[in-house]
Enzyme design. Sequence first.
Site: not given
Length: 614
Positions: A2, A27, A74, A100-101, A487, A491, A494, A510, A609
């Site tokens: 957050c 955030r 968040w 935040n936490g 990656e 992307k 996301e 496979h 983020k």
Amino acid sequence: MCGIVGYMGFRQAYPIVIKGLRRLEYRGYDSAGIAIYDNQALKIYKNKGKVDDLEAIIPDEFRLGHLAIGHTRWATHGEPNQVNAHPHANAEATISVIHNGIIENYQTLKSELINRGYAFKSETDTEVLVHLIEDVLKNQQCSLKEAVRLALNEVTGAYAICVISSLHPGEMIGARKGSPLLLGLGENEFFLASDASPLVEYTKKIIYLNEFEIVELKSNGDFQIFSLENDIISPYIQELSIKLEMIEKGGFDFFMHKEIYEQPKSILDSVRGRIDANLGIIKLAGLEEYRNKLLNSKRIIIMACGTSWHAALIAEYLIEDLARINVEVEYASEFRYRNPVLYPEDVIIAISQSGETADTLAAIDMAKQKGCLILGVCNVVGSSIPRASDAGCYTHAGPEIGVASTKAFTAQLSVLTLMALWLADQKGTLTKQKITEILVQLEGLPDKIQEILPDLDLQTQEIAKDFYESKNFLFLGRGYNFPSALEGALKLKEISYIHAEGYPAAEMKHGPIALIDEQMPVVFVANNMSLKDKLVSNMQEVAARKGKIISISIENETEIKNLSTHFIALPEIHEVLTPILSAIPMQLLAYHIALLRGCNVDQPRNLAKSVTVE
């Protein structure tokens, strides 16, 4: 994860806090709230959604006051809604807290507080902090700071908090453990925030609070920092290096697009001053002190999460290939809960854009207890991971606001390449000629990227039109570009919410080959030419099953181009540098597909983020 911001001073607090929340919205953006003290009482406004949704419900007449705290959320405990949004307050609305936490023992604390007669309105863990502080104030004659300190001694978990009270109107209290909190110092004014972005417009003087520290701020301009044991701490005041224009969009519609275009500069800044390319010289001052331990190490363990984990995988190829040192790559989130075998001779490299990743910090702590050397690779100066490390390298990518990492990733690869080359030079595993060759190409890479970016942007925009309605994507690569494929897939999923998977191209047979039909787009990351024949063979297998091939390869590569539905040409470059170059068209492809799907590319759903909680 957050974002929290607080202000106390001579200015009107509301516009400062609201602007700060907008800058922290990356955030968390599922709800937002603000508490303002108007010299008589606390006024609290909260709303589900973004900061715009919050501002729409706050009457103009209630925006006055010189003390305020704000939060953008968040969600961890309790669904995103108005009741669960922060700030939280006690029944009389005399105490307000943003957090935040995660409070891990909140259920136990909540049960005890209910037994004492406290009523809870939300499903959050944060609300226990409000009532704990209230309980201390009721039962002990103490300051607000002391009430917060005693309450936090009851808490297990991670927190960055900001507390204000109408009973103590000339004070604001901040505290941290496991989540970041910065104090900005102005002339008779104070700022608290999760990162520097809300502060940069108003002050350059900042203090990064350390673990288990509490700051007591007073309206007369006095402040003091304490430990949880109530010892007075002498703070270290730093000069903020970021500039306001770094955190603005600069004419782009989205931060992600801007940050993709900033990569020539961020790569250059990450290597600038560290190399003399023509002489093959690499200067990494952060590593020099530990040269002997690094050269004598039989094993390097790299720990990271998310995109940084993909950078770590590429670093494994780099260090083993160039410096001939055994490397293991670990998800920090798994490493910390295993019983790993660690020796004092081991070297740990921790990679994190924010420098605040909770799992990586916990893994560092575990390794430090075993006597390992800790090297940090981070983007944020003064953040927790650099302070917990023995040495390391900053990436100098500048602030990255878009949730999906772009320039931070390629900056990490640039620095990790330098670290691998430095090790190779010190160990004598590469000739000076070979080192010089790679450094010259690395130094010239920003100009090459600058030149091709506009064409790549237009080309990927056209390709996106053919595939934005796809349900699945497959990304394949070999060698250095297998992690690049991972990656690229990350992307895309996301920011566009398309299911995408990355695989080593050889592993397609496979299992994943069963998915390939005329509806399946397959992205081949194929600009590392040493494995061209193998990659061509894999492409033929996809083409035989009518899969749609998007290939990323070098210009004038006709065989790969002829097998492809779409061909993205990149300049030829030394193989160890190909992951930096190949990342850029995949970033742009994901960006344009997400736009066509109507997604908010800067603030994708359910993501934040910086993952500062478990």
